[in-house]
Write a protein that holds these residues in place. Sequence first.
Motif, short mmCIF file in Angstrom:
data_model
loop_
_atom_site.label_atom_id
_atom_site.label_comp_id
_atom_site.label_asym_id
_atom_site.label_seq_id
_atom_site.Cartn_x
_atom_site.Cartn_y
_atom_site.Cartn_z
N LEU A 1 -6.57 3.73 5.68
CA LEU A 1 -6.55 3.52 4.23
C LEU A 1 -6.12 4.80 3.51
CD1 LEU A 1 -9.78 1.37 3.83
CD2 LEU A 1 -7.40 0.58 3.70
N ASP A 2 -6.66 5.94 3.94
CA ASP A 2 -6.27 7.23 3.33
C ASP A 2 -4.79 7.53 3.59
OD1 ASP A 2 -8.90 7.50 2.48
OD2 ASP A 2 -9.43 8.93 4.08
N LYS B 1 -8.51 -11.33 9.33
CA LYS B 1 -8.46 -9.87 9.16
C LYS B 1 -7.92 -9.23 10.44
CE LYS B 1 -11.27 -9.64 5.36
NZ LYS B 1 -11.20 -8.85 4.20
N ASP C 1 -7.01 -2.70 2.41
CA ASP C 1 -8.46 -2.89 2.44
C ASP C 1 -8.80 -4.39 2.53
OD1 ASP C 1 -11.16 -1.92 2.28
OD2 ASP C 1 -11.19 -2.56 0.19
N ALA C 2 -8.01 -5.20 1.86
CA ALA C 2 -8.27 -6.65 1.82
C ALA C 2 -8.00 -7.36 3.14
CB ALA C 2 -7.43 -7.28 0.71
N ASP D 1 -1.61 2.68 -2.84
CA ASP D 1 -2.83 1.99 -3.23
C ASP D 1 -3.38 1.25 -2.00
OD1 ASP D 1 -4.80 0.30 -4.19
OD2 ASP D 1 -3.57 -0.56 -5.79
N SER D 2 -4.43 1.77 -1.42
CA SER D 2 -4.97 1.21 -0.19
C SER D 2 -5.67 -0.13 -0.36
CB SER D 2 -5.92 2.20 0.47
OG SER D 2 -7.06 2.40 -0.34
N SER D 3 -5.85 -0.60 -1.59
CA SER D 3 -6.57 -1.86 -1.80
C SER D 3 -5.87 -3.05 -1.12
CB SER D 3 -6.78 -2.15 -3.28
OG SER D 3 -5.56 -2.40 -3.94
N TYR D 4 -4.55 -3.00 -1.00
CA TYR D 4 -3.82 -4.08 -0.31
C TYR D 4 -4.24 -4.15 1.16
CZ TYR D 4 -0.75 -3.84 -4.39
OH TYR D 4 -0.24 -3.84 -5.67
N ARG E 1 -10.83 3.77 7.88
CA ARG E 1 -10.85 4.72 6.75
C ARG E 1 -9.65 5.65 6.80
NH1 ARG E 1 -12.21 4.07 2.23
NH2 ARG E 1 -10.18 4.87 1.81
N SER F 1 0.83 -1.20 0.00
CA SER F 1 0.00 0.00 0.00
C SER F 1 0.87 1.25 0.00
CB SER F 1 -0.94 0.01 1.20
OG SER F 1 -1.97 -0.93 1.03
N GLU G 1 -2.06 5.93 1.41
CA GLU G 1 -1.87 6.50 0.07
C GLU G 1 -1.27 7.90 0.10
OE1 GLU G 1 -5.83 6.29 -1.59
OE2 GLU G 1 -5.50 4.24 -2.30
#
Length: 115
Positions: A48-49, A102, A24-25, A19-22, A45, A14, A52
């Motif tokens: 995640l922000d 998770k 996020d998963a 890229d926060s998708s890593y 949140r 990330s 990036e």
Amino acid sequence: MTTATEFLDAFNNSFVNKDSSYLDAIMAENCTIHFTGLHQTMTRRECLDWSESGFCNGCDNYEIFQDTDDSIAGTHRAWGSSEEDGKWNSNCFFFAKKMGGKIIEWYVHARPIVD
């Protein structure tokens, strides 16, 4: 079971790719990240922000002390830059609680590496 290394790789990917998708998963919906030395807590949140934002550019040198179904612990190095501090480089201790593969809580304590 998601391993401690896979969780740390998600953070690193990330940061490197902004890229926060890593992350996020691997983060539960109610996940919180606690920076113990700064007395700061981020929501999912916010984390995640932040991943990036470019503040942290990567992490490596993982040393895993514990890796079980419900928790992980170890150390790693992280580096980045900020407008306030300029370039920074830290050794970090981390502990995380996990459930269902998770992260539900992540604690990190960073200590600056002084050249």
